[in-house]
Write a protein that holds these residues in place. Structure first.
Motif, short mmCIF file in Angstrom:
data_model
loop_
_atom_site.label_atom_id
_atom_site.label_comp_id
_atom_site.label_asym_id
_atom_site.label_seq_id
_atom_site.Cartn_x
_atom_site.Cartn_y
_atom_site.Cartn_z
N ARG A 259 -19.66 8.93 24.31
CA ARG A 259 -19.78 9.39 25.74
C ARG A 259 -19.62 10.86 25.50
O ARG A 259 -20.34 11.36 26.11
CB ARG A 259 -19.03 8.77 26.69
N VAL A 260 -18.45 10.85 25.67
CA VAL A 260 -17.94 12.61 25.69
C VAL A 260 -18.26 13.51 24.43
O VAL A 260 -18.97 15.03 24.83
CB VAL A 260 -15.78 12.86 24.92
N THR A 261 -18.97 12.88 23.19
CA THR A 261 -19.53 13.88 22.63
C THR A 261 -20.56 13.39 22.30
O THR A 261 -20.98 15.19 22.27
CB THR A 261 -19.58 13.28 20.58
N GLY A 262 -21.32 13.20 23.37
CA GLY A 262 -22.59 13.35 23.57
C GLY A 262 -23.09 14.25 25.11
O GLY A 262 -24.12 15.22 24.61
N GLY A 270 -23.02 20.93 18.54
CA GLY A 270 -23.20 19.62 17.95
C GLY A 270 -21.89 19.71 16.20
O GLY A 270 -21.27 18.69 15.70
N ASP A 271 -21.95 21.18 16.36
CA ASP A 271 -21.62 21.16 14.48
C ASP A 271 -19.95 20.94 14.07
O ASP A 271 -19.43 20.46 13.51
CB ASP A 271 -22.37 22.79 14.06
N VAL A 272 -19.53 21.73 15.14
CA VAL A 272 -18.18 21.74 15.53
C VAL A 272 -17.56 20.41 15.55
O VAL A 272 -16.47 20.30 15.06
CB VAL A 272 -17.77 23.06 16.18
N VAL A 273 -17.56 19.79 16.52
CA VAL A 273 -17.24 18.71 17.19
C VAL A 273 -17.53 18.01 15.61
O VAL A 273 -16.55 17.21 15.62
CB VAL A 273 -17.87 17.93 18.21
N THR A 274 -18.86 17.89 14.98
CA THR A 274 -18.97 16.61 13.80
C THR A 274 -17.80 16.66 13.04
O THR A 274 -16.92 15.81 12.47
CB THR A 274 -20.06 17.07 13.46
N VAL A 313 -19.30 10.90 15.81
CA VAL A 313 -19.68 11.50 14.69
C VAL A 313 -21.62 11.13 14.40
O VAL A 313 -22.55 11.04 14.49
CB VAL A 313 -19.33 11.20 13.50
N GLN A 314 -21.39 8.89 14.56
CA GLN A 314 -22.69 8.54 15.23
C GLN A 314 -23.87 9.50 16.07
O GLN A 314 -24.74 9.59 15.59
CB GLN A 314 -22.47 6.76 14.95
N VAL A 315 -23.20 9.74 17.60
CA VAL A 315 -23.60 10.33 18.19
C VAL A 315 -23.98 11.43 18.21
O VAL A 315 -25.26 11.71 18.42
CB VAL A 315 -22.27 9.94 19.77
N ALA A 316 -23.39 12.20 17.33
CA ALA A 316 -23.68 13.86 17.41
C ALA A 316 -24.94 13.96 16.42
O ALA A 316 -25.81 14.87 16.12
CB ALA A 316 -22.46 14.56 16.32
N ASN A 317 -24.97 13.30 15.38
CA ASN A 317 -25.64 12.85 14.25
C ASN A 317 -26.92 12.27 15.01
O ASN A 317 -28.04 12.67 14.42
CB ASN A 317 -25.31 11.47 12.97
N LEU A 318 -27.24 11.25 15.77
CA LEU A 318 -28.41 10.73 16.22
C LEU A 318 -28.93 11.73 17.55
O LEU A 318 -30.30 11.87 17.67
CB LEU A 318 -28.04 9.56 17.02
N THR A 319 -27.62 12.72 18.31
CA THR A 319 -28.78 13.93 18.98
C THR A 319 -29.12 14.64 18.33
O THR A 319 -29.71 15.33 18.46
CB THR A 319 -27.21 14.31 19.66
N ALA A 320 -28.00 15.14 17.26
CA ALA A 320 -29.17 16.19 16.08
C ALA A 320 -30.27 15.80 15.92
O ALA A 320 -31.74 16.30 15.92
CB ALA A 320 -28.43 16.43 15.04
N VAL A 321 -30.68 14.80 14.99
CA VAL A 321 -32.42 14.11 15.22
C VAL A 321 -33.63 13.95 15.82
O VAL A 321 -34.27 13.96 15.28
CB VAL A 321 -31.76 12.70 13.40
#
Length: 390
Positions: A259-262, A270-274, A313-321
């Motif tokens: 939730r926080v990553t989203g 997103g890049d820094v968080v990843t 990382v999963q949330v950051a990845n999905l939001t990016a793609v």
């Protein structure tokens, strides 16, 4: 999407994905009943994860061209029947075969995540995706914890599969009634649909990079969960299935991280968080190497850090793609999650072999190498491959 609809999607995705995790806290009990070793019992995790990746490749893209409500309800009904068969499997071989057949039918969660991203407004897409992903993570936790507890209470691991069969039948009926009808964007034939996935991957460097992050991070995640039951059941811990399953509750922090990553991703970070989360994953393996077989506290801290890092990382990845091609989100989901679960199969297989050969330190070596490779990839490529504005 209303708050109630987001919650429905989260619950449905979590209950669906739980089907591929029920076996993890039950491995020692299954091995004892069928008289097999840890390596053979761990193969259940490997075949289930590989079958799930297979289903992601052949089933998930259909959500771009078929009625998603019908597709989801049909898949869950099939899962209910297959779980009933698993509950009465007479041998380890047949249980493995049933698990391999089950997994491709259980790929409902990624369809629900992509569906939610399609319905969400762009400014809230990361938050909505994170909320649905938190439901997926809670489903994973309940599968491990609930599976162990049900097995303890019922006195048999078979009761877990029987309960799952009933649960999936009920869920199929509910979703058939309440899921919204959404007109599909494309009318491609099946062969062209699958070929278009290759084209999308070839043309989108962000997708390729995020697939690599997903492969490496989930390989390490599966490496841990494929062998942790044997670590915790052995000396000095000697935990039973119920406690081993409850150990999975430590991963609840992963749902918070989702939730926080989203929210951070929605703000363009997103890049820094990843990179930060990949560093947390690497740290987790050092803690678990220190704690395995000696001290429980570093092991617990390592599990918390592993779940937090991998799920974030999963949330950051999905939001990016999902910012790449709105009309092809299910195909993008297939490309990403197919790679993700292929990594899980590789990690589970490598972990089972490592544990059988040299015990827990070898498992931590496998996980540490995977985490270091992901962090090195981010350091080399993460800043040069930018996510387009959503």
């Amino acid at each position: 999407m209303s708050a109630g609809m987001v919650r429905l999607f989260a619950v449905a995705a979590g209950l669906a994905v739980a089907n591929i995790y029920y076996a993890q806290p039950l491995l020692t009990a299954i091995a004892a009943e069928f008289g097999v070793g840890s390596g053979t019992a761990s193969s259940l995790v490997t075949v289930t994860t590989a079958g799930y990746a297979f289903g992601l490749g052949l089933v998930v893209p259909l959500a771009d061209v078929l009625d998603r409500r019908r597709l989801v309800a049909a898949m869950l009904a099939a899962v209910a029947l297959i779980q009933a068969a698993a509950a009465v499997a007479p041998s380890m071989l047949l249980l493995a075969v049933v698990s391999a057949v089950l997994a491709p039918c259980a790929v409902v969660a990624p369809i629900m995540v992509a569906f939610a991203a399609t319905l969400a407004e762009p400014a809230r897409r990361g938050q909505v995706t994170g909320s649905v992903m938190s439901g997926v993570l809670v489903g994973v936790l309940l599968a491990r914890t609930g599976g162990g507890l049900v097995a303890d209470l019922a006195g048999s691991w078979r009761a877990v599969y029987a309960a799952a069969a009933v649960l999936m039948a009920v869920l199929a009926a509910v979703l058939w009634r309440v899921l919204p009808d959404v007109r599909v964007a494309d009318r491609l034939r099946y062969g062209a649909l699958l070929r278009s996935v290759v084209t999308i991957v070839r043309e989108e460097p962000v997708l390729r990079l995020r697939c690599a992050y997903g492969f490496l991070s989930f390989a390490g995640f599966s490496a841990f969960w494929a062998t942790t039951a044997f670590l915790l059941a052995g000396e000095p811990y000697r935990f039973g299935p119920g406690v081993i399953g409850a150990f999975g509750l430590l991963g609840a922090v992963g749902a918070v991280a989702a939730r926080v990553t989203g929210r951070f991703v929605d703000r363009g970070r997103g890049d820094v968080v990843t990179g930060a989360l990949l560093g947390v994953v690497l740290l987790s393996w050092g803690l678990m190497a220190l704690g395995g077989g000696r001290w429980i506290v570093p092991l617990v801290l390592g599990v918390v850090a592993l779940d937090l890092g991998v799920q974030g990382v999963q949330v950051a990845n999905l939001t990016a793609v999902y910012q790449l091609r709105p009309e092809a989100r299910s195909r993008i989901t297939m490309a990403y999650t197919g790679t993700y679960f292929l990594g899980g199969a590789v990690g589970a297989g490598a972990s089972g072999a490592a544990y059988a050969a040299a015990g827990w330190p070898a498992v931590c070596g496998v996980g540490g190498l995977l985490a270091a490779a992901a962090l090195a990839l981010w350091a080399v490529r993460g800043r040069s491959v930018r996510v387009p504005p959503g």
